[in-house]
Design a protein around this motif. Structure first.
Motif, PDB file in Angstrom:
ATOM      1  N   GLU A  13       4.954  42.592 -40.271  1.00 34.34           N
ATOM      2  CA  GLU A  13       5.263  42.916 -41.664  1.00 34.34           C
ATOM      3  C   GLU A  13       4.741  44.293 -42.075  1.00 34.34           C
ATOM      4  O   GLU A  13       5.384  44.984 -42.861  1.00 34.34           O
ATOM      5  CB  GLU A  13       4.736  41.841 -42.614  1.00 34.34           C
ATOM      6  N   ASP A  14       3.612  44.728 -41.536  1.00 35.53           N
ATOM      7  CA  ASP A  14       3.113  46.055 -41.914  1.00 35.53           C
ATOM      8  C   ASP A  14       4.042  47.159 -41.404  1.00 35.53           C
ATOM      9  O   ASP A  14       4.262  48.168 -42.089  1.00 35.53           O
ATOM     10  CB  ASP A  14       1.673  46.272 -41.452  1.00 35.53           C
ATOM     11  N   SER A  17       6.958  47.091 -43.792  1.00 34.80           N
ATOM     12  CA  SER A  17       6.604  47.731 -45.068  1.00 34.80           C
ATOM     13  C   SER A  17       6.630  49.242 -44.953  1.00 34.80           C
ATOM     14  O   SER A  17       7.149  49.937 -45.830  1.00 34.80           O
ATOM     15  CB  SER A  17       5.217  47.280 -45.529  1.00 34.80           C
ATOM     16  N   TYR A  31       6.198  46.734 -51.864  1.00 36.97           N
ATOM     17  CA  TYR A  31       5.165  46.103 -51.039  1.00 36.97           C
ATOM     18  C   TYR A  31       4.947  44.632 -51.382  1.00 36.97           C
ATOM     19  O   TYR A  31       4.756  43.812 -50.488  1.00 36.97           O
ATOM     20  CB  TYR A  31       3.842  46.866 -51.168  1.00 36.97           C
ATOM     21  N   SER A  35       9.296  43.721 -49.293  1.00 38.32           N
ATOM     22  CA  SER A  35       8.869  43.609 -47.902  1.00 38.32           C
ATOM     23  C   SER A  35       8.613  42.159 -47.476  1.00 38.32           C
ATOM     24  O   SER A  35       9.143  41.719 -46.445  1.00 38.32           O
ATOM     25  CB  SER A  35       7.635  44.479 -47.655  1.00 38.32           C
TER      26      SER A  35
END
Length: 195
Positions: A13-14, A17, A31, A35
């Motif tokens: 996920e980072d 994002s 964010y 995301s």
């Protein structure tokens, strides 16, 4: 400023994002809402997305399901036309492709104020596509029904009128802005050399 590999974007996920922030502009709504929702969608798919363009389409589909207030917050994540401070690298590139006379920058600031008065809750977004700020200024005047001018304060902001939040004109302009954000994101893929 490369974006992470597509496989990584779909599994972390980072990384997602970071990619979405590069393509759409980083903002709290991106964010905190977009995301996580896109990531959840990607985890539920039987087939991974096959391109960054498809990832943008998935994101736009999710945004299309949002209430208008969330869409407006998402649009507000993009800088105002003519802004010169606090721009992401790609926004700066898109907005400064051509030298802009100071009077045009000043006029754009006034037109932004007029637009935001007429359409409460969001800002004017358009797919620049290499056009000058002067051309965008004229486009904004057309959208607002104003005569061509370089005035820094005319017409008076309140005189442009205001549309009802959630009404047909407001919603139509909001939907157009969301679609243009998608065009901007796809154009950024080309700038990044990734399609």
């Amino acid at each position: 400023m490369p974006i992470p590999p597509l496989e990584e974007v779909q599994s972390h996920e980072d990384a997602l994002s970071k990619t979405l922030a590069t393509l759409f502009e980083g903002s709290p709504i991106l964010y905190n809402d977009l995301s996580p929702q896109v990531f959840a969608h990607l985890q539920q798919r039987t087939n991974p997305v096959s391109s960054y363009a498809e990832l943008i389409d998935v994101s736009l589909h999710i945004i299309s399901q949002w209430e208008n207030t969330l869409k407006a917050q998402f649009i507000a994540g993009h800088p105002r036309i003519g802004e010169q401070k606090n721009l992401s690298h790609l926004s700066a590139q898109e907005q400064t492709a051509y030298a802009t006379p100071p009077e045009v920058i000043i006029r754009l600031a006034h037109l932004n104020a007029c637009f935001e008065h007429r359409y409460p809750g969001f800002r004017y977004i358009t797919f620049v596509n290499g056009r000058t700020r002067s051309a965008i200024m004229e486009e904004m005047e057309d959208v607002l029904g104003l005569e061509r001018s370089l005035s820094a304060d005319q017409p008076d902001v309140e005189s442009v009128g205001q549309v009802e939040v959630g009404g047909v004109p407001w919603t139509k302009e909001l939907e157009r802005a969301v679609q243009d954000v998608g065009k901007i994101a796809k154009s950024r893929l080309k700038t990044l050399g990734t399609e």
